[in-house]
Scaffold this motif. Structure first.
Motif, PDB file in Angstrom:
ATOM      1  N   TYR A  61       0.837  -1.193   0.000  1.00  0.00           N
ATOM      2  CA  TYR A  61       0.000   0.000   0.000  1.00  0.00           C
ATOM      3  C   TYR A  61       0.871   1.241   0.000  1.00  0.00           C
ATOM      4  CZ  TYR A  61      -3.149   3.630   1.672  1.00  0.00           C
ATOM      5  OH  TYR A  61      -3.871   4.793   1.799  1.00  0.00           O
ATOM      6  N   ALA A  62       0.533   2.167  -0.845  1.00  0.00           N
ATOM      7  CA  ALA A  62       1.169   3.480  -0.844  1.00  0.00           C
ATOM      8  C   ALA A  62       0.053   4.511  -0.919  1.00  0.00           C
ATOM      9  CB  ALA A  62       2.107   3.629  -2.026  1.00  0.00           C
ATOM     10  N   PRO A  63      -0.078   5.352   0.092  1.00  0.00           N
ATOM     11  CA  PRO A  63      -1.138   6.364   0.046  1.00  0.00           C
ATOM     12  C   PRO A  63      -0.950   7.279  -1.157  1.00  0.00           C
ATOM     13  CG  PRO A  63      -0.032   6.352   2.189  1.00  0.00           C
ATOM     14  CD  PRO A  63       0.740   5.461   1.280  1.00  0.00           C
ATOM     15  N   SER A  64      -2.054   7.678  -1.720  1.00  0.00           N
ATOM     16  CA  SER A  64      -2.004   8.620  -2.831  1.00  0.00           C
ATOM     17  C   SER A  64      -1.439   9.950  -2.345  1.00  0.00           C
ATOM     18  CB  SER A  64      -3.419   8.838  -3.387  1.00  0.00           C
ATOM     19  OG  SER A  64      -3.434   9.934  -4.270  1.00  0.00           O
ATOM     20  N   PRO A  65      -0.612  10.595  -3.128  1.00  0.00           N
ATOM     21  CA  PRO A  65      -0.096  11.898  -2.729  1.00  0.00           C
ATOM     22  C   PRO A  65      -1.116  13.028  -2.925  1.00  0.00           C
ATOM     23  CG  PRO A  65       0.864  11.236  -4.815  1.00  0.00           C
ATOM     24  CD  PRO A  65       0.031  10.087  -4.342  1.00  0.00           C
ATOM     25  N   TYR A  66      -2.312  12.670  -3.398  1.00  0.00           N
ATOM     26  CA  TYR A  66      -3.339  13.674  -3.664  1.00  0.00           C
ATOM     27  C   TYR A  66      -4.653  13.333  -2.981  1.00  0.00           C
ATOM     28  CZ  TYR A  66      -0.163  15.320  -7.235  1.00  0.00           C
ATOM     29  OH  TYR A  66       0.939  15.806  -7.878  1.00  0.00           O
ATOM     30  N   LYS A  67      -5.417  14.382  -2.674  1.00  0.00           N
ATOM     31  CA  LYS A  67      -6.804  14.254  -2.244  1.00  0.00           C
ATOM     32  C   LYS A  67      -7.657  14.617  -3.453  1.00  0.00           C
ATOM     33  CE  LYS A  67      -6.088  16.111   2.380  1.00  0.00           C
ATOM     34  NZ  LYS A  67      -6.448  17.213   3.285  1.00  0.00           N
ATOM     35  N   PHE A  68      -8.728  13.882  -3.637  1.00  0.00           N
ATOM     36  CA  PHE A  68      -9.664  14.145  -4.726  1.00  0.00           C
ATOM     37  C   PHE A  68     -10.983  14.533  -4.076  1.00  0.00           C
ATOM     38  CE2 PHE A  68      -6.528  11.004  -6.066  1.00  0.00           C
ATOM     39  CZ  PHE A  68      -5.960  11.667  -7.142  1.00  0.00           C
ATOM     40  N   LYS A  69     -11.414  15.777  -4.324  1.00  0.00           N
ATOM     41  CA  LYS A  69     -12.554  16.326  -3.600  1.00  0.00           C
ATOM     42  C   LYS A  69     -13.647  16.806  -4.551  1.00  0.00           C
ATOM     43  CE  LYS A  69     -11.111  18.559   0.261  1.00  0.00           C
ATOM     44  NZ  LYS A  69     -10.522  19.680   1.013  1.00  0.00           N
ATOM     45  N   TYR A  70     -14.865  16.710  -4.057  1.00  0.00           N
ATOM     46  CA  TYR A  70     -16.004  17.252  -4.785  1.00  0.00           C
ATOM     47  C   TYR A  70     -16.628  18.384  -3.992  1.00  0.00           C
ATOM     48  CZ  TYR A  70     -16.179  13.495  -8.222  1.00  0.00           C
ATOM     49  OH  TYR A  70     -15.893  12.638  -9.245  1.00  0.00           O
ATOM     50  N   LYS A  71     -16.983  19.453  -4.689  1.00  0.00           N
ATOM     51  CA  LYS A  71     -17.894  20.462  -4.157  1.00  0.00           C
ATOM     52  C   LYS A  71     -19.229  20.155  -4.816  1.00  0.00           C
ATOM     53  CE  LYS A  71     -14.866  24.337  -3.181  1.00  0.00           C
ATOM     54  NZ  LYS A  71     -14.596  25.754  -3.426  1.00  0.00           N
ATOM     55  N   TYR A  72     -20.278  20.072  -4.008  1.00  0.00           N
ATOM     56  CA  TYR A  72     -21.567  19.669  -4.550  1.00  0.00           C
ATOM     57  C   TYR A  72     -22.695  20.330  -3.776  1.00  0.00           C
ATOM     58  CZ  TYR A  72     -21.265  16.345  -0.643  1.00  0.00           C
ATOM     59  OH  TYR A  72     -21.124  15.779   0.599  1.00  0.00           O
ATOM     60  N   ILE A  73     -23.863  20.341  -4.404  1.00  0.00           N
ATOM     61  CA  ILE A  73     -25.045  20.946  -3.795  1.00  0.00           C
ATOM     62  C   ILE A  73     -26.101  19.876  -3.587  1.00  0.00           C
ATOM     63  CG2 ILE A  73     -26.891  22.643  -4.079  1.00  0.00           C
ATOM     64  CD1 ILE A  73     -24.964  24.268  -5.840  1.00  0.00           C
ATOM     65  N   THR A  74     -26.659  19.855  -2.381  1.00  0.00           N
ATOM     66  CA  THR A  74     -27.774  18.972  -2.045  1.00  0.00           C
ATOM     67  C   THR A  74     -28.926  19.844  -1.567  1.00  0.00           C
ATOM     68  OG1 THR A  74     -27.264  18.716   0.299  1.00  0.00           O
ATOM     69  CG2 THR A  74     -26.100  17.264  -1.228  1.00  0.00           C
ATOM     70  N   ASP A  75     -30.015  19.219  -1.162  1.00  0.00           N
ATOM     71  CA  ASP A  75     -31.129  19.965  -0.588  1.00  0.00           C
ATOM     72  C   ASP A  75     -30.704  20.704   0.674  1.00  0.00           C
ATOM     73  OD1 ASP A  75     -32.732  18.989  -2.590  1.00  0.00           O
ATOM     74  OD2 ASP A  75     -33.646  17.421  -1.358  1.00  0.00           O
ATOM     75  N   ASP A  76     -29.631  20.222   1.318  1.00  0.00           N
ATOM     76  CA  ASP A  76     -29.118  20.835   2.550  1.00  0.00           C
ATOM     77  C   ASP A  76     -28.210  22.032   2.279  1.00  0.00           C
ATOM     78  OD1 ASP A  76     -30.353  18.712   3.876  1.00  0.00           O
ATOM     79  OD2 ASP A  76     -28.533  17.516   3.881  1.00  0.00           O
ATOM     80  N   GLY A  77     -27.846  22.257   1.035  1.00  0.00           N
ATOM     81  CA  GLY A  77     -26.943  23.362   0.706  1.00  0.00           C
ATOM     82  C   GLY A  77     -25.668  22.865   0.061  1.00  0.00           C
ATOM     83  N   GLU A  78     -24.684  23.757  -0.040  1.00  0.00           N
ATOM     84  CA  GLU A  78     -23.409  23.409  -0.677  1.00  0.00           C
ATOM     85  C   GLU A  78     -22.502  22.710   0.328  1.00  0.00           C
ATOM     86  OE1 GLU A  78     -19.782  25.559  -3.092  1.00  0.00           O
ATOM     87  OE2 GLU A  78     -21.809  26.341  -3.316  1.00  0.00           O
ATOM     88  N   ARG A  79     -21.819  21.673  -0.158  1.00  0.00           N
ATOM     89  CA  ARG A  79     -20.908  20.879   0.680  1.00  0.00           C
ATOM     90  C   ARG A  79     -19.615  20.631  -0.087  1.00  0.00           C
ATOM     91  NH1 ARG A  79     -23.331  17.323   4.652  1.00  0.00           N
ATOM     92  NH2 ARG A  79     -25.498  17.881   4.975  1.00  0.00           N
ATOM     93  N   GLU A  80     -18.617  20.196   0.654  1.00  0.00           N
ATOM     94  CA  GLU A  80     -17.352  19.769   0.054  1.00  0.00           C
ATOM     95  C   GLU A  80     -16.892  18.526   0.799  1.00  0.00           C
ATOM     96  OE1 GLU A  80     -12.835  21.372   0.139  1.00  0.00           O
ATOM     97  OE2 GLU A  80     -14.285  22.764  -0.758  1.00  0.00           O
ATOM     98  N   GLY A  81     -16.429  17.532   0.050  1.00  0.00           N
ATOM     99  CA  GLY A  81     -15.967  16.317   0.691  1.00  0.00           C
ATOM    100  C   GLY A  81     -14.876  15.635  -0.111  1.00  0.00           C
TER     101      GLY A  81
END
Length: 147
Positions: free
Chosen positions: A56-76
């Motif tokens: 196992y080698a951790p990825s050197p990058y994070k892959f993130k989404y900004k998205y909108i739901t009924d609850d509002g804008e989120r990022e994960g």
């Protein structure tokens, strides 16, 4: 996501409006911490006394989404193994820059355009936090007219 929580669910498929797809480089401290956690987990004896076949080698990058739901804008941060596997495969074949361009085009442009769901889940240690555990590529279904 609030509706899912109210229903007592800890896993949900979410059709969100994707606002942006981000790629962020992890710092060395974060990479080392992930590697240490993995090593500690696999150092434990198990029923069959097996060792991981693939290092196992951790990825050197994070892959993130900004998205909108009924609850509002989120990022994960997307925890989907497919993105990391795609990164490593394309990095070996074409180099890191081309791999990142491919990932941005595939997961950040093509999938949201064609249709996708976010497989969301909570963690026992953080039951109020929804995580992006995976991506399901699924064509948008358009209602056909009867006339």
């Amino acid at each position: 996501m609030a509706n899912e929580k109210e229903r007592g669910r800890s896993l949900a498929l979410l059709k969100a409006d994707i606002v942006d797809f981000l790629i962020e480089r992890k710092d060395d401290k974060e990479i080392n911490l992930q590697q240490s956690r993995f090593d500690a987990l696999h150092a434990q004896a198990d029923l069959f006394n097996t060792k991981p076949l693939i290092p196992y080698a951790p990825s050197p990058y994070k892959f993130k989404y900004k998205y909108i739901t009924d609850d509002g804008e989120r990022e994960g941060t997307c925890q989907d193994w497919e993105i990391e596997a795609t990164f490593y495969y394309h990095s070996r074949e074409y180099g890191e820059d081309k791999a990142l361009s491919f990932i941005k085009a595939k997961f950040g442009e093509e999938y949201p355009r064609k249709g996708m769901l976010l497989a969301m889940g909570t963690h026992s240690l953080h039951p109020d936090t929804w995580l992006i555990n995976g991506i399901v590529r699924l064509d948008d279904i358009r209602q056909l007219s009867l006339f």
